[in-house]
Design an enzyme around this catalytic site. Structure first.
Site, short mmCIF file in Angstrom:
data_model
loop_
_atom_site.label_atom_id
_atom_site.label_comp_id
_atom_site.label_asym_id
_atom_site.label_seq_id
_atom_site.Cartn_x
_atom_site.Cartn_y
_atom_site.Cartn_z
N CYS A 347 74.43 92.06 57.30
CA CYS A 347 73.38 91.19 56.76
C CYS A 347 73.56 90.78 55.29
O CYS A 347 73.34 89.61 54.97
CB CYS A 347 71.99 91.74 57.01
SG CYS A 347 71.77 93.50 56.83
N ARG A 376 80.56 102.91 60.66
CA ARG A 376 79.49 103.85 60.35
C ARG A 376 80.02 105.25 60.57
O ARG A 376 80.60 105.54 61.61
CB ARG A 376 78.28 103.58 61.25
CG ARG A 376 77.74 102.19 61.01
CD ARG A 376 76.59 101.85 61.94
NE ARG A 376 76.08 100.53 61.58
CZ ARG A 376 75.05 99.96 62.16
NH1 ARG A 376 74.40 100.60 63.12
NH2 ARG A 376 74.64 98.77 61.78
N GLN A 394 79.65 94.02 65.93
CA GLN A 394 78.33 93.53 66.33
C GLN A 394 78.39 92.04 66.58
O GLN A 394 79.06 91.32 65.85
CB GLN A 394 77.32 93.78 65.21
CG GLN A 394 77.06 95.25 64.93
CD GLN A 394 76.02 95.41 63.84
OE1 GLN A 394 76.12 94.81 62.78
NE2 GLN A 394 75.03 96.24 64.10
N ASP A 396 76.42 89.72 65.71
CA ASP A 396 75.32 89.77 64.77
C ASP A 396 74.88 88.37 64.36
O ASP A 396 75.70 87.52 64.06
CB ASP A 396 75.83 90.52 63.51
CG ASP A 396 74.71 91.28 62.82
OD1 ASP A 396 73.58 91.23 63.29
OD2 ASP A 396 75.02 91.93 61.81
N HIS A 398 71.88 86.30 61.89
CA HIS A 398 70.76 86.34 60.96
C HIS A 398 70.17 84.95 60.90
O HIS A 398 70.89 83.97 60.69
CB HIS A 398 71.23 86.85 59.59
CG HIS A 398 71.65 88.27 59.65
ND1 HIS A 398 72.96 88.65 59.78
CD2 HIS A 398 70.92 89.42 59.67
CE1 HIS A 398 73.03 89.97 59.86
NE2 HIS A 398 71.81 90.47 59.80
N LYS A 479 60.95 96.11 64.86
CA LYS A 479 61.89 95.45 65.75
C LYS A 479 61.36 95.44 67.16
O LYS A 479 60.53 96.26 67.55
CB LYS A 479 63.25 96.13 65.70
CG LYS A 479 63.31 97.48 66.39
CD LYS A 479 64.71 98.06 66.39
CE LYS A 479 64.72 99.44 67.03
NZ LYS A 479 65.80 100.29 66.61
N HIS A 525 66.92 89.62 61.94
CA HIS A 525 68.21 90.24 62.27
C HIS A 525 68.27 90.34 63.78
O HIS A 525 67.33 90.80 64.40
CB HIS A 525 68.31 91.66 61.73
CG HIS A 525 68.09 91.80 60.27
ND1 HIS A 525 69.08 92.24 59.42
CD2 HIS A 525 67.00 91.57 59.50
CE1 HIS A 525 68.59 92.30 58.18
NE2 HIS A 525 67.34 91.89 58.19
#
Length: 651
Positions: A347, A376, A394, A396, A398, A479, A525
């Site tokens: 992000c 991670r 991911q 991902d 945004h 979320k 997100h």
RNA sequence: GCCCGAGUAGCUCAGUUGGCCAGAGCAGCUGCCUUGUAAGCAGCAGGUCGUCGGUUCGAGUCCGACCUCGGGCUCCA
């Protein structure tokens, strides 16, 4: 006092009974089968033992072993038998809590001198439990004053905590200075809410599954107790069926299929939780990613890329270093003192892309998408196949919107997510709404409430079950997550959509509104697959490795009957490849049966056998996965069929 | 990170109380076989028994540490 009472049954009908009748007597008066299946009773909305004395006017429902509550009781009662067996066999042992859980039960113990259970112990405990069951010990309910309970359980420190109310126990009640207990004569007694089956003879269809460590009160600062898990059912058939389901699930295990189908591996040389995808797994993954890009492009996402490492500054601003430093790989010191981190999140990079120039309200909603690989540092005990890794990609996105656009954007986003998941054969969903995590959240309660309400409103519009997950949100926002049930009914958390008012503030993001003034955007997100690796694992398990044609690494295998059919087989392979299909060929070096068997074990959608007849008539013998063999199918017809399968994402 | 368990050939597994125990099947390779819908035949090759230390005359076998995996707990931005 009247010598008769009248109670009402669930259908509203009255039933007269002699005064002093119990719930069990009621069941017996209704029928032999009901009496036999009865486990507990629901009296005026409260669950009671079958020996409970009924009063005139009570509303009573007999709960049988076939019902969920009945099964729950059987599991709970079996947990008591487990505790009794352990306390019998291990002098000095003490016990914590022992609730029923999905499919079974567990009980936590502490053995003297830090001893732990061995697999041999489990067999002994099992035998002792069966002896207790044979004795048909009654479960006897009692209410005693706190003071008496404290004396009774003085050698059991964890029970004392429960009695004093210092520990949560889902299966006990301690109120008004009284403690409820259940006794199994001659000498076992437990603090317990009940209710229970009438006697231990009602139990027996159980299996002790495993022993595991579990922190007392679920807190890693507390001592670790020894937890024994078991499964328990109302009948042997159900127990066997459950064990069979476990075996079936094991066959679908993506870690096992990953090796068998040559999809991916975790070379020890690389490190724990770090996967490599082999060519066959690579094909599946590439198709997943390509299809995802195509769909995102149609939905007006823009594609961005960002590096794998960054200066610490970025994650200080975002707050990740404050909240998740332990979950990040340690920093690399560069350029004489600057710390660089491997990125755990995408992000902040996307935020910087947003901030690269002045933004106008005319650009919003602005949707950025990236297959972003993040790292991670997961604790050593939690890495698990492809579902919990230390390096993952991911899918991902945004999305930056105005407050006004937020609701519509969330709604269309959720529809987009569900629609894409359906393309992978996943179509049984429910939603989970995760709220503010007390003690590790940034931003005001008002902002959280507003964001949570926005998500709830959208979730409720979806015509799906919406369950709450209190305190389960990220530190920067609530979320909504999409939970999916797979082919054998297991649930997986898939996509998450997080609403975030915080990052835009922390990074001082803005846009110019139609009023010419600066406004702060809102950020959404969203990970759709979650991580590509994890989604891959879910698909492998959902399909049990038998990928539908559009995803299958090899869609068609051509098997010539004899050497002299090779040329024809090769022409077919070339033809299929020219049409964009994935096809290969295995020459007649071994008998046809063996080659077919190998193709079946690889779970290929189609095996084509070609021999004299086919060469003569331009046909193929089609052996589809899970279907009947068809001879003399014209090539054109087969191509159409395969093309249709691929297009429809089926088979 | 914590508790329990496990690591023997690419895969699945045998290897009794430490000593003719380093093995099998499948996969692989080489031949032969030329095959119509789930295992053709034969031969060959393949392992410093997870790693490092220790005990012992002698260690897959016993002990310790570490690594990896599995089952849980805790965690999961």
């Amino acid at each position: 006092m009247a010598d008769q009472i009248t109670v009402s049954l669930p259908d509203g009908s009255p039933r007269a009974l002699p005064a002093g009748s119990t719930a069990g007597d009621l069941a017996a008066s209704i029928g032999k089968r009901l009496a036999k299946a009865a486990v507990i009773a629901d009296v005026n909305g409260t669950e009671r033992d079958l020996v409970w004395l009924l009063d005139d006017g009570d509303e009573v429902a007999i709960i049988t072993e076939e019902s969920e509550r009945g099964l729950y009781t059987i599991r709970h009662s079996t947990a008591h038998v487990l505790a009794q067996a352990v306390l019998d066999l291990f002098p000095g042992a003490t016990f914590g809590i022992g609730p029923p859980v999905e499919n079974g039960f567990y009980y936590d113990f502490e053995l003297p001198e830090g001893r732990t259970f061995t697999p041999d112990d489990l067999a002994k405990i099992d035998a002792r439990m069966r002896a207790i069951i044979k004795e048909r010990q009654p479960f006897i309910r009692d209410e005693i004053p706190d003071s008496q309970a404290l004396e009774l359980f003085k050698d059991h420190k964890y029970k004392l905590e429960i009695i004093k109310g210092a520990a949560e126990d889902p299966t006990s009640v301690t109120e008004k200075g009284m403690v409820r207990t259940y006794e199994n004569p001659p000498d076992f007694i437990d603090v317990c809410r009940g209710p229970h089956v009438p006697d231990t003879g009602r139990l027996g269809h159980f299996k002790l599954m495993r022993v595991a460590g579990a922190y007392w009160k679920g807190d890693e600062k507390n001592p670790m107790l020894q937890r024994i898990y078991g499964t328990a059912w109302a009948s042997k058939n159900e127990l066997d069926a459950h064990l069979h389901r476990l075996e079936e699930a094991e066959k679908r295990d993506h870690r096992k299929l990953g090796v068998e189908l040559d999809l991916f591996s975790f070379p020890e040389e690389i490190g724990s939780g770090l996967a490599v995808f082999h060519p066959k797994g690579g094909i599946v993954r590439r198709i997943m990613e390509d299809y995802s890009r195509e769909r995102h492009e149609q939905a007006d996402y823009e594609f961005v890329y960002s590096p794998h490492i960054t200066k610490e500054n970025l994650f200080l601003t975002s707050g990740h270093l404050e909240w998740f430093a332990e979950g990040m790989y340690p920093p690399m010191e560069m350029d004489g003192g600057t710390d660089y981190y491997l990125k755990p999140m995408n992000c902040p990079f996307h935020i910087l892309i947003y901030k690269s120039r002045q933004r106008s309200y005319r650009e919003l909603p602005l949707r950025m998408f990236e297959f972003g690989t993040v790292y991670r540092y997961e604790k050593s005990g939690v890495v698990h196949g492809l579902t919990r890794v230390r390096g993952m990609t991911q899918d991902d996105a945004h999305i930056f919107t105005t407050k006004e656009q937020m609701g519509d954007e969330l709604r269309s986003l959720l529809l987009f997510v569900l629609d894409l998941l359906r393309d992978y054969g996943l179509d049984d969903f429910y939603l989970e709404l995760s709220t503010r995590p007390e003690g590790k959240a940034v931003g005001s309660v008002e902002e959280w409430d507003e964001a949570t309400e926005a998500l709830r409103a959208v979730g409720e519009d979806m015509n799906l079950d919406l369950v709450m997950d209190e305190g389960g949100g990220a530190f920067y926002g609530p979320k909504i997550s999409v939970q999916t049930r797979d082919a054998i009914g297991r649930t997986w958390q898939m996509s998450t959509i997080q609403l975030d008012f915080q990052m835009p503030q922390r990074f001082e993001m803005d846009y110019i509104g139609d009023d010419g003034k600066r406004h702060r955007p809102i950020m959404i997100h969203r990970a759709l697959f979650g991580s590509v690796e994890r989604f891959f694992a879910v698909l492998v398990e959902h399909y049990a490795g038998a990928f539908p044609a559009w995803l299958a690494p090899v869609q068609v295998r051509v098997l010539p009957v004899r050497d002299d059919h090779d040329a024809y087989a090769w022409r077919l392979v070339d033809r299929f490849k020219a049409e964009g299909f994935r096809a290969d060929m295995v020459t007649a070096d071994e008998p046809l049966g063996g080659r077919i068997r190998k193709a079946k074990l690889e779970k290929l959608p189609y095996v084509l056998v070609v021999g004299d007849d086919d060469v003569a008539h331009s046909t193929v013998g089609v052996n589809p996965r899970g279907g009947e063999v068809e001879r003399d199918v014209p090539i054109e017809q087969f191509v159409e069929r395969l093309a249709a399968d691929v297009l429809a994402h089926v088979t």
